[in-house]
Design a protein around this motif. Sequence first.
Motif, PDB file in Angstrom:
ATOM      1  N   PRO A   1       0.814  -1.224   0.000  1.00  6.81           N
ATOM      2  CA  PRO A   1       0.000   0.000   0.000  1.00  6.81           C
ATOM      3  C   PRO A   1       0.845   1.271   0.000  1.00  6.81           C
ATOM      4  N   ALA A   2       2.014   1.238   0.642  1.00  2.00           N
ATOM      5  CA  ALA A   2       2.868   2.433   0.705  1.00  2.00           C
ATOM      6  C   ALA A   2       3.268   2.898  -0.690  1.00  2.00           C
ATOM      7  N   GLN A   3       3.279   1.983  -1.663  1.00  2.00           N
ATOM      8  CA  GLN A   3       3.671   2.346  -3.031  1.00  2.00           C
ATOM      9  C   GLN A   3       2.492   2.311  -3.989  1.00  2.00           C
ATOM     10  N   GLY A   4       1.317   1.935  -3.500  1.00  2.00           N
ATOM     11  CA  GLY A   4       0.139   1.895  -4.365  1.00  2.00           C
ATOM     12  C   GLY A   4       0.199   0.828  -5.439  1.00  2.00           C
ATOM     13  N   VAL A   5       0.868  -0.264  -5.139  1.00  2.00           N
ATOM     14  CA  VAL A   5       0.957  -1.352  -6.119  1.00  2.00           C
ATOM     15  C   VAL A   5       0.852  -2.721  -5.446  1.00  2.00           C
ATOM     16  N   LYS A   6       0.441  -3.678  -6.263  1.00  2.00           N
ATOM     17  CA  LYS A   6       0.522  -5.082  -5.885  1.00  2.00           C
ATOM     18  C   LYS A   6       1.740  -5.617  -6.643  1.00  2.00           C
ATOM     19  N   VAL A   7       2.590  -6.375  -5.968  1.00  2.00           N
ATOM     20  CA  VAL A   7       3.901  -6.717  -6.524  1.00  2.00           C
ATOM     21  C   VAL A   7       4.156  -8.212  -6.527  1.00  2.00           C
ATOM     22  N   CYS A   8       4.882  -8.693  -7.534  1.00  2.00           N
ATOM     23  CA  CYS A   8       5.515 -10.006  -7.396  1.00  2.00           C
ATOM     24  C   CYS A   8       6.827  -9.986  -8.165  1.00  2.00           C
ATOM     25  N   PHE A   9       7.742 -10.848  -7.760  1.00  2.00           N
ATOM     26  CA  PHE A   9       9.051 -10.897  -8.419  1.00  2.00           C
ATOM     27  C   PHE A   9       9.238 -12.224  -9.135  1.00  2.00           C
ATOM     28  N   VAL A  10       9.818 -12.141 -10.320  1.00  2.00           N
ATOM     29  CA  VAL A  10      10.214 -13.358 -11.024  1.00  2.00           C
ATOM     30  C   VAL A  10      11.697 -13.230 -11.370  1.00  2.00           C
ATOM     31  N   ASP A  11      12.368 -14.348 -11.473  1.00  2.00           N
ATOM     32  CA  ASP A  11      13.770 -14.372 -11.872  1.00  2.00           C
ATOM     33  C   ASP A  11      13.895 -15.144 -13.175  1.00  2.00           C
ATOM     34  N   THR A  12      14.598 -14.549 -14.149  1.00  2.00           N
ATOM     35  CA  THR A  12      14.905 -15.337 -15.342  1.00  2.00           C
ATOM     36  C   THR A  12      15.965 -16.351 -14.944  1.00  2.00           C
ATOM     37  N   PRO A  13      15.995 -17.518 -15.581  1.00  4.77           N
ATOM     38  CA  PRO A  13      16.965 -18.526 -15.174  1.00  4.77           C
ATOM     39  C   PRO A  13      18.397 -18.085 -15.477  1.00  4.77           C
ATOM     40  N   GLY A  14      19.342 -18.355 -14.551  1.00  3.58           N
ATOM     41  CA  GLY A  14      20.750 -18.134 -14.837  1.00  3.58           C
ATOM     42  C   GLY A  14      21.251 -19.266 -15.733  1.00  3.58           C
ATOM     43  N   GLU A  15      22.350 -19.024 -16.438  1.00  5.42           N
ATOM     44  CA  GLU A  15      22.857 -20.039 -17.366  1.00  5.42           C
ATOM     45  C   GLU A  15      24.361 -19.992 -17.447  1.00  5.42           C
ATOM     46  N   ASN A  16      24.951 -21.047 -18.034  1.00  4.77           N
ATOM     47  CA  ASN A  16      26.367 -21.016 -18.340  1.00  4.77           C
ATOM     48  C   ASN A  16      26.556 -20.385 -19.705  1.00  4.77           C
ATOM     49  N   GLY A  17      26.769 -19.091 -19.741  1.00  2.75           N
ATOM     50  CA  GLY A  17      26.957 -18.374 -20.994  1.00  2.75           C
ATOM     51  C   GLY A  17      28.414 -18.366 -21.406  1.00  2.75           C
ATOM     52  N   PRO A  18      28.767 -17.657 -22.482  1.00  5.96           N
ATOM     53  CA  PRO A  18      30.152 -17.610 -22.975  1.00  5.96           C
ATOM     54  C   PRO A  18      31.113 -17.010 -21.954  1.00  5.96           C
ATOM     55  N   ASN A  19      30.596 -16.218 -21.034  1.00  4.32           N
ATOM     56  CA  ASN A  19      31.454 -15.591 -20.025  1.00  4.32           C
ATOM     57  C   ASN A  19      31.368 -16.302 -18.679  1.00  4.32           C
ATOM     58  N   GLY A  20      30.919 -17.548 -18.701  1.00  8.11           N
ATOM     59  CA  GLY A  20      30.810 -18.287 -17.454  1.00  8.11           C
ATOM     60  C   GLY A  20      29.405 -18.212 -16.894  1.00  8.11           C
ATOM     61  N   PRO A  21      29.267 -18.673 -15.642  1.00  9.94           N
ATOM     62  CA  PRO A  21      27.937 -18.726 -15.052  1.00  9.94           C
ATOM     63  C   PRO A  21      27.357 -17.324 -14.881  1.00  9.94           C
ATOM     64  N   THR A  22      26.118 -17.166 -15.204  1.00  6.68           N
ATOM     65  CA  THR A  22      25.453 -15.877 -15.013  1.00  6.68           C
ATOM     66  C   THR A  22      24.303 -16.052 -14.042  1.00  6.68           C
ATOM     67  N   ALA A  23      24.116 -15.056 -13.223  1.00 12.17           N
ATOM     68  CA  ALA A  23      22.985 -15.088 -12.311  1.00 12.17           C
ATOM     69  C   ALA A  23      21.716 -14.781 -13.097  1.00 12.17           C
ATOM     70  N   GLY A  24      20.589 -15.186 -12.574  1.00 11.16           N
ATOM     71  CA  GLY A  24      19.325 -14.798 -13.173  1.00 11.16           C
ATOM     72  C   GLY A  24      19.079 -13.318 -12.953  1.00 11.16           C
ATOM     73  N   THR A  25      18.129 -12.784 -13.679  1.00  5.81           N
ATOM     74  CA  THR A  25      17.820 -11.363 -13.576  1.00  5.81           C
ATOM     75  C   THR A  25      16.412 -11.186 -13.028  1.00  5.81           C
ATOM     76  N   GLN A  26      16.286 -10.206 -12.147  1.00  9.99           N
ATOM     77  CA  GLN A  26      15.022 -10.023 -11.440  1.00  9.99           C
ATOM     78  C   GLN A  26      14.080  -9.068 -12.187  1.00  9.99           C
ATOM     79  N   ILE A  27      12.852  -9.507 -12.352  1.00  6.73           N
ATOM     80  CA  ILE A  27      11.811  -8.675 -12.954  1.00  6.73           C
ATOM     81  C   ILE A  27      10.729  -8.471 -11.907  1.00  6.73           C
ATOM     82  N   GLU A  28      10.309  -7.211 -11.773  1.00  5.46           N
ATOM     83  CA  GLU A  28       9.246  -6.875 -10.821  1.00  5.46           C
ATOM     84  C   GLU A  28       7.965  -6.599 -11.601  1.00  5.46           C
ATOM     85  N   LEU A  29       6.936  -7.372 -11.323  1.00  3.58           N
ATOM     86  CA  LEU A  29       5.636  -7.158 -11.957  1.00  3.58           C
ATOM     87  C   LEU A  29       4.787  -6.326 -11.011  1.00  3.58           C
TER      88      LEU A  29
END
Length: 150
Positions: A39-67
Motif C-alpha cells: 500500500p505504501a507504493q500503491g501497487v501489488k507486486v511479485c518478483f520473477v527471476d529469469t533462469p541463470g545459465e552457463n553463458g560464454p562468459n561463465g555462469p550468469t545469475a538470473g535477472t530479477q523482474i518486478e511485476l
Amino acid sequence: MKLGRLNHIGIATPSLAASLAYYRDIMGATITHEPFDLPAQGVKVCFVDTPGENGPNGPTAGTQIELIEPLGENSPIHGFIAKNPAGGQHHMCYEVPDIMAAKAWFEGLGKKVLGEPRIGAHGTPIFFVHPKDMNGVLTEIMETPKDGAH
Ligand SMILES: C[C@@H](C(=O)O)C(=O)SCCNC(=O)CCNC(=O)[C@H](O)C(C)(C)COP(=O)(O)OP(=O)(O)OC[C@H]1O[C@@H](n2cnc3c(N)ncnc32)[C@H](O)[C@@H]1OP(=O)(O)O
Ligand SMILES: [Co+2]
C-alpha cells in the motif's frame, strides 16, 4: 557517487495473475516472491527471476523482474496503464549503499526526485527520479539490503 548494480526491471501490468503465469509457464522464469500488496507504493507486486545459465562468459545469475499492478485509487501507475492498457516496461531500479546520499546527489545534479524515500518491496528505502531527467527512463533508486539479499 555512481549507480550500483541493476536490481530489477519494473513491468506494469493490468493483471498480475496473467503476467505471472506468462513468465512462469511460457518464459520459464521462477517466481521468487508470490504477489503481495504494498500500500505504501500503491501497487501489488511479485518478483520473477529469469533462469541463470552457463553463458560464454561463465555462469550468469538470473535477472530479477518486478511485476506491478495498480493497487488503490491513488496508485502512481494508473496513468501508465491508462496509456498502455496491455502494460509495459515501467522502470529500472539501481542499488545504492546510502539512500539519503543518493538523493542529495541526484538533486545536486538538478534532477527531480519524486517525493521522500519510502520503504519499497525489498524492505529498504527507495525513491524515484522523473523520466524526463533520466533520458526517458523512470528510475528507481533503492538502498541495498544489509543482508545482501536481492
Ligand atoms: C514496489 C516498488 C519497488 O520496486 O520497491 C516500485 O517499483 S513501485 C512502482 C510504481 N511507483 C512509481 O512509479 C512512483 C513514481 N512515479 C510517479 O510519481 C509517476 O508515475 C510519474 C513518473 C511522475 C508519472 O506520473 P503520471 O503517470 O501522472 O504521468 P504523466 O502522464 O503526467 O506523465 C508525464 C510524462 O512522463 C512520461 N512517463 C510517465 N510514466 C513513465 C514511465 N514509467 N516511463 C517513462 N516515461 C513515463 C509520460 O509519458 C509523460 O510524458 P509526455 O509529457 O511526453 O507525455
Ligand atoms: Co520497482
